[in-house]
Design a protein around this motif. Sequence first.
Motif, mmCIF file in Angstrom:
data_model
loop_
_atom_site.group_PDB
_atom_site.id
_atom_site.type_symbol
_atom_site.label_atom_id
_atom_site.label_comp_id
_atom_site.label_asym_id
_atom_site.label_seq_id
_atom_site.Cartn_x
_atom_site.Cartn_y
_atom_site.Cartn_z
ATOM 1 N N ARG A 79 0.832 -1.206 0.000
ATOM 2 C CA ARG A 79 0.000 0.000 0.000
ATOM 3 C C ARG A 79 0.871 1.261 0.000
ATOM 4 N N GLU A 80 1.950 1.237 0.768
ATOM 5 C CA GLU A 80 2.874 2.376 0.730
ATOM 6 C C GLU A 80 3.396 2.578 -0.686
ATOM 7 N N GLY A 81 3.710 1.456 -1.344
ATOM 8 C CA GLY A 81 4.175 1.544 -2.729
ATOM 9 C C GLY A 81 3.115 2.118 -3.645
ATOM 10 N N PHE A 82 1.883 1.722 -3.432
ATOM 11 C CA PHE A 82 0.778 2.206 -4.280
ATOM 12 C C PHE A 82 0.634 3.720 -4.183
ATOM 13 N N PHE A 83 0.590 4.229 -2.966
ATOM 14 C CA PHE A 83 0.343 5.666 -2.807
ATOM 15 C C PHE A 83 1.538 6.510 -3.260
ATOM 16 N N LEU A 84 2.745 5.977 -3.120
ATOM 17 C CA LEU A 84 3.906 6.706 -3.626
ATOM 18 C C LEU A 84 3.944 6.661 -5.150
ATOM 19 N N LEU A 85 3.603 5.514 -5.706
ATOM 20 C CA LEU A 85 3.538 5.388 -7.168
ATOM 21 C C LEU A 85 2.544 6.392 -7.751
ATOM 22 N N GLY A 86 1.462 6.623 -7.036
ATOM 23 C CA GLY A 86 0.477 7.605 -7.493
ATOM 24 C C GLY A 86 1.060 9.001 -7.581
ATOM 25 N N GLN A 87 1.920 9.341 -6.647
ATOM 26 C CA GLN A 87 2.548 10.674 -6.701
ATOM 27 C C GLN A 87 3.472 10.796 -7.911
ATOM 28 N N PHE A 88 4.225 9.726 -8.193
ATOM 29 C CA PHE A 88 5.068 9.762 -9.394
ATOM 30 C C PHE A 88 4.200 9.887 -10.649
ATOM 31 N N ALA A 89 3.087 9.168 -10.669
ATOM 32 C CA ALA A 89 2.197 9.215 -11.835
ATOM 33 C C ALA A 89 1.680 10.628 -12.087
ATOM 34 N N ILE A 90 1.346 11.338 -11.017
ATOM 35 C CA ILE A 90 0.884 12.722 -11.173
ATOM 36 C C ILE A 90 2.017 13.598 -11.728
ATOM 37 N N SER A 91 3.232 13.378 -11.257
ATOM 38 C CA SER A 91 4.360 14.174 -11.763
ATOM 39 C C SER A 91 4.577 13.909 -13.252
ATOM 40 N N GLU A 92 4.339 12.671 -13.682
ATOM 41 C CA GLU A 92 4.468 12.334 -15.102
ATOM 42 C C GLU A 92 3.355 12.979 -15.927
ATOM 43 N N ILE A 133 10.282 6.314 -19.405
ATOM 44 C CA ILE A 133 9.575 6.464 -18.127
ATOM 45 C C ILE A 133 10.224 5.632 -17.008
ATOM 46 N N ALA A 134 10.816 4.496 -17.355
ATOM 47 C CA ALA A 134 11.458 3.677 -16.319
ATOM 48 C C ALA A 134 12.667 4.405 -15.731
ATOM 49 N N ARG A 135 13.452 5.034 -16.597
ATOM 50 C CA ARG A 135 14.626 5.778 -16.119
ATOM 51 C C ARG A 135 14.189 6.951 -15.246
ATOM 52 N N ARG A 136 13.132 7.645 -15.672
ATOM 53 C CA ARG A 136 12.625 8.775 -14.882
ATOM 54 C C ARG A 136 12.090 8.293 -13.531
ATOM 55 N N PHE A 137 11.470 7.122 -13.542
ATOM 56 C CA PHE A 137 10.926 6.546 -12.304
ATOM 57 C C PHE A 137 12.052 6.243 -11.313
ATOM 58 N N GLU A 138 13.123 5.652 -11.799
ATOM 59 C CA GLU A 138 14.258 5.324 -10.931
ATOM 60 C C GLU A 138 14.900 6.591 -10.351
ATOM 61 N N ALA A 139 15.005 7.621 -11.189
ATOM 62 C CA ALA A 139 15.586 8.888 -10.717
ATOM 63 C C ALA A 139 14.679 9.543 -9.674
ATOM 64 N N TRP A 140 13.374 9.467 -9.918
ATOM 65 C CA TRP A 140 12.393 10.062 -8.998
ATOM 66 C C TRP A 140 12.432 9.330 -7.649
ATOM 67 N N LEU A 141 12.545 8.008 -7.699
ATOM 68 C CA LEU A 141 12.614 7.224 -6.456
ATOM 69 C C LEU A 141 13.883 7.540 -5.673
ATOM 70 N N ALA A 142 14.993 7.746 -6.397
ATOM 71 C CA ALA A 142 16.249 8.093 -5.719
ATOM 72 C C ALA A 142 16.115 9.425 -4.989
ATOM 73 N N LYS A 143 15.381 10.344 -5.607
ATOM 74 C CA LYS A 143 15.180 11.659 -5.004
ATOM 75 C C LYS A 143 14.235 11.582 -3.803
ATOM 76 N N HIS A 144 13.350 10.578 -3.802
ATOM 77 C CA HIS A 144 12.352 10.435 -2.726
ATOM 78 C C HIS A 144 12.611 9.156 -1.921
ATOM 79 N N ALA A 145 13.870 8.816 -1.763
ATOM 80 C CA ALA A 145 14.236 7.553 -1.115
ATOM 81 C C ALA A 145 13.774 7.457 0.332
ATOM 82 N N ASP A 146 13.526 8.612 0.983
ATOM 83 C CA ASP A 146 13.107 8.588 2.384
ATOM 84 C C ASP A 146 11.596 8.422 2.543
ATOM 85 N N MET A 147 10.870 8.383 1.433
ATOM 86 C CA MET A 147 9.402 8.282 1.503
ATOM 87 C C MET A 147 8.976 6.834 1.735
ATOM 88 N N PRO A 148 7.881 6.616 2.522
ATOM 89 C CA PRO A 148 7.354 5.255 2.690
ATOM 90 C C PRO A 148 6.988 4.660 1.326
#
Length: 539
Positions: free
Chosen positions: A53-66, A86-101
Amino acid sequence: MADLLTLKKFEALSPFEIKDELINLAKANSKRTQSAFLNAGRGNPNWVATTPREGFFLLGQFAISESKRVMDHPAGIGGMAEAKGIARRFEAWLAKHADMPGASFLSAMLPYAVKTFGFDPDAFVHELVDSIIGDNYPVPDRMLVHNERIVHEYLMWAVCGAPRPSGKFDIYAVEGGTAAMCYLFKSLKANRLLQPGDTIALGTPIFTPYIEMTHLEDYDLKVVQIKAPQENKFQFTDEEIKKLEDPKVKAFFVVNPSNPPGMGLSKETIAKLANLVKTKRPDLMILTDDVYGTFVHGFRSLLGELPHNTIGVYSYSKYFGCTGWRLGAIAIHEDNIFDKMIAKLPDAAVKALDKRYGPLTLEPRKLKMIDRIVADSRDVALNHTAGLSLPQQVMMTLFSLSEMLDEKKAYQAACMEIVNKRLWALLDGLGLADKLTPNPNYDAYYGLIDFEFWARKNIGDNAVDYLKKNIHPLDLAFRLAEAHGIVLLNGGGFDAPEWSLRVSLANLPDDVYDDIGRGVRAIARGYRDAYEATKGGTK
């Protein structure tokens, strides 16, 4: 206390409808006595899987940014996410938000899925992003391509067991096990595989709707019970299995592990059923509902043992604590008897089905059973908008992948520990904790209290005989609710013994289950006292 006439009126109701009356009585008791209201009538678990669920809600934030990356209109309008890069952008976005649940889960999930399934990274991430946004109809309508591959692998672990069946299953993502049941009954009838007046077998005790749906005017099926008695550890006896040899029995519906006894089919029982199908009934259609399989170590479904004869139903609701998400799946092997039986129907039936499915394809006779179920779920005419909501399918993907990433099966062990702890508390309250040993086939999700079986050992045969002659079986559930604020479902509504109760071990705090056991014992003492009073004696 409800009188005999009132209780007789409730006989015709499903236990799930009687429950509402019991809840009112139990709540009234709770107010009157200031004691706890304990509703163990529902199977809704009181735990949730947090990591996916944490993954779902964080993924939603990335989706909005896209979405905003493509279009960011000041009125609050975004665009449709682009797949390229989009996969490369996703990995970069996750690195920037690594402290997020959820970041660590998503960071592990992507390379795992790409490596395990050979996915194209951009195609996979775009499916997740586009789907969680929900800006398109489901395509394919049966199930998203990547989600189907992932759920297929999850089901191999969750229900099929070892040895893994060869070939592959086609899967249809549906709105929980409830929708799966409705769609299957409807499509089996529409495709002339089950017609009014036909006979099917039900493995009993069984989840009540399977009993009730067969009697609906829509289906009007005759039913043979294949009983799994407590005396045989809730396994089908040889005599009962033999009933399936009768060619009049077109289909066998089973819930495994059973509901309410909670017993999975043993290896011996599965072997007997497999032998019967292979030697005497290769035409027997099987529907297996395996919702609770993940609560039994080394679980094996008939879907894994007899893949060509079996339609599998699975729901994510109980294991992941997500009844509100409505996530389920129907699975049919690519090589199955259902397609073959449709092809062999009488000419008039084949022509009628050509007309039914003709608007969907130029070759309706080649339409697979699984795709007929999809079409029938939307009354054929709305097939183009069929399919489970895409955000729901993303959640299904993440639940499945979280289990696959959990190599030590820590989540499964924790779920099992929760329900087993409650089981032994209930047994302690019933005074049985030191008299029983664990059964490896038991899921501990529900407990079936066979009150008559228990009472004969604790208040005596004479008292029980008096009880059965003078008191209605539903009195037990009503008395528990009114006198103790405890709601349990009547077992008779599941074709379990009349004097039995189903208790959910999933939905209440650990510390109340011994209270439930003591409440049942108190009712038994009251019945014994009533019997003693008729003799003019004392306790």
